[in-house]
Design a protein around this motif. Sequence first.
Motif, PDB file in Angstrom:
ATOM      1  N   SER A  53       0.871  -1.289   0.169  1.00 15.82           N
ATOM      2  CA  SER A  53      -0.038   0.095  -0.132  1.00 15.82           C
ATOM      3  C   SER A  53       0.982   1.056   0.029  1.00 15.82           C
ATOM      4  O   SER A  53       0.435   2.262  -0.579  1.00 15.82           O
ATOM      5  CB  SER A  53      -0.898   0.265   1.272  1.00 15.82           C
ATOM      6  N   ASN A  57       0.411   4.323  -2.243  1.00 13.70           N
ATOM      7  CA  ASN A  57       0.223   5.656  -2.112  1.00 13.70           C
ATOM      8  C   ASN A  57       1.450   6.883  -2.366  1.00 13.70           C
ATOM      9  O   ASN A  57       0.911   7.815  -2.593  1.00 13.70           O
ATOM     10  CB  ASN A  57       0.085   5.602  -0.430  1.00 13.70           C
ATOM     11  N   LEU A  62       0.136  10.006  -1.759  1.00 10.54           N
ATOM     12  CA  LEU A  62      -0.236  10.684  -0.492  1.00 10.54           C
ATOM     13  C   LEU A  62       0.892  10.189   0.510  1.00 10.54           C
ATOM     14  O   LEU A  62       0.766  10.451   1.658  1.00 10.54           O
ATOM     15  CB  LEU A  62      -1.277   9.364  -0.300  1.00 10.54           C
TER      16      LEU A  62
END
Length: 256
Positions: A53, A57, A62
């Motif tokens: 993840s 991201n 992010l």
Amino acid sequence: MTERLLDVHDLRVLYRERGRRRGLAKPAVDGVTLHLSRGETLGLLGESGSGKSTIGNAILGLVHPTAGRILFHGEDITQAPPARRRQLAQHIQVVFQDPYGSLNPSRTIGQTLTEPLHVTRRLARSEAAARVTDTLTRVGLTGDAADRYPGAFSGGQRQRIAIARALILEPDLIVCDEPTSALDLSVQAHILNLLLELQQTLGIAYLFISHDLDVIRHMSHRAAVLRRGALVEEGPIDQITDYPANPYTRALLAAA
């Protein structure tokens, strides 16, 4: 030759630990290199904490990489400023794991799907409404879903809405971060097959993140296996699942 869409070179992401070891840097992603072509699915496979993840991201902007480069259509977007990131949202979208937490419960589905069309494309109201209806139909819902709130839908229907939101700006790449793991088994196959149909129709590329080997096998053209932030094996899906070279990959297959 298939067009190269995404290149990740020697990506590193360090997180500062909390508690008694506060301040020590822990590598969440440790020198990962990947690539993805237009219309292709690259599956990221690994246990919880393997860095899957975090890679997604970083591509979405992010989290900020500590080192390395992320190229999209040849453009270095590793440290893209906020204004450029907003522009990139037209081309890179995401479907998150939780269908219940990813939609604003106080906004109708139509409001949620229309907003990026007004902000990014500046479409007229009638044109945006037509786009919303077409996109909802494409993901297996009816146009009148636009007038309802998220609470009126099941988990599987909400994930279809989340996919519609990702599609609405016609992106080249969608990061799918465990998009079916929170759904009932009876619903998972429908969502996975919908994503495959959309890819065949629209030519979208997926970075597909999952801990489930069967899901990665079903969805991916190629797979990358991660362990503790590092890439241990990468290749065509048949090679990874039928002739794994790394002991960790073989252990994942045995566990599955």
